[in-house]
Scaffold this active site. Sequence first.
Site, PDB file in Angstrom:
ATOM      1  N   CYS A  62      48.809  55.241  79.621  1.00 18.67           N
ATOM      2  CA  CYS A  62      48.476  56.310  78.569  1.00 18.67           C
ATOM      3  C   CYS A  62      49.095  56.013  77.524  1.00 18.67           C
ATOM      4  CB  CYS A  62      48.572  57.737  79.374  1.00 18.67           C
ATOM      5  SG  CYS A  62      50.242  58.408  79.499  1.00 18.67           S
ATOM      6  N   CYS A  95      67.253  73.768  76.150  1.00 21.28           N
ATOM      7  CA  CYS A  95      67.414  74.184  74.960  1.00 21.28           C
ATOM      8  C   CYS A  95      65.847  74.389  74.427  1.00 21.28           C
ATOM      9  CB  CYS A  95      67.934  72.960  74.135  1.00 21.28           C
ATOM     10  SG  CYS A  95      66.675  71.413  74.024  1.00 21.28           S
ATOM     11  N   HIS A  98      60.366  70.858  72.704  1.00 22.14           N
ATOM     12  CA  HIS A  98      59.219  70.220  73.471  1.00 22.14           C
ATOM     13  C   HIS A  98      59.498  68.794  73.887  1.00 22.14           C
ATOM     14  CE1 HIS A  98      54.856  69.329  73.797  1.00 22.14           C
ATOM     15  NE2 HIS A  98      55.109  68.248  72.952  1.00 22.14           N
ATOM     16  N   HIS A 101      53.449  66.836  77.991  1.00 20.24           N
ATOM     17  CA  HIS A 101      52.720  67.811  78.924  1.00 20.24           C
ATOM     18  C   HIS A 101      52.684  67.205  80.368  1.00 20.24           C
ATOM     19  CE1 HIS A 101      51.077  68.885  74.876  1.00 20.24           C
ATOM     20  NE2 HIS A 101      50.665  70.070  75.539  1.00 20.24           N
ATOM     21  N   ASP A 105      46.791  64.617  87.553  1.00 20.41           N
ATOM     22  CA  ASP A 105      45.832  63.569  87.573  1.00 20.41           C
ATOM     23  C   ASP A 105      46.035  62.483  88.489  1.00 20.41           C
ATOM     24  OD1 ASP A 105      46.092  62.552  84.086  1.00 20.41           O
ATOM     25  OD2 ASP A 105      47.246  62.688  85.952  1.00 20.41           O
ATOM     26  N   ARG A 114      51.652  63.701  86.524  1.00 20.29           N
ATOM     27  CA  ARG A 114      51.869  62.669  85.631  1.00 20.29           C
ATOM     28  C   ARG A 114      52.689  63.658  84.179  1.00 20.29           C
ATOM     29  NH1 ARG A 114      48.981  60.902  80.952  1.00 20.29           N
ATOM     30  NH2 ARG A 114      47.223  61.971  81.550  1.00 20.29           N
ATOM     31  N   CYS A 116      53.628  63.388  81.137  1.00 19.93           N
ATOM     32  CA  CYS A 116      53.560  62.554  79.615  1.00 19.93           C
ATOM     33  C   CYS A 116      54.456  63.004  78.802  1.00 19.93           C
ATOM     34  CB  CYS A 116      52.082  62.807  79.508  1.00 19.93           C
ATOM     35  SG  CYS A 116      51.673  61.663  78.180  1.00 19.93           S
TER      36      CYS A 116
END
Length: 133
Positions: A62, A95, A98, A101, A105, A114, A116
């Site tokens: 991916c 903390c 980001h 995600h 799948d 997964r 990612c």
Amino acid sequence: MQKTDEQWREELSPEEYAVLRQAGTERAFTGAYTDTETKGVYSCKACHAKLFESDTKFHSGCGWPSFYQPISDTIEYIEDNTLGMKRVEVRCANCGSHLGHVFPDGYGTPTGDRYCINSISLTLEPADGADAS
Ligand SMILES: [Zn+2]
């Protein structure tokens, strides 16, 4: 762990800040760890909390490093409905930065998940004796 926005801006590069603190996404196939197979532990770029073991990393094709399972209790899950998609955002539980995600799948992994993750959100700490290249 709480830091002000100003502290994050000082500690992180502009590219790191855009992903970690503004939920940006690095371009596919540009990250440092997309195809890395080095044994070790991936920790949070922002706070160094250990997040993923290299043993749970797999090649998804991916364009981002993909893992099927985080180290337990290291991840925070947040519903993300931006870009007209229903996704689950994953953040560092320590903390709040980001990471990427998680998608249910499959890919034939043991969990069917997964994770990612942006390379820029991670630092690989190679295991003893592992080739760091
Ligand atoms: Zn963190």
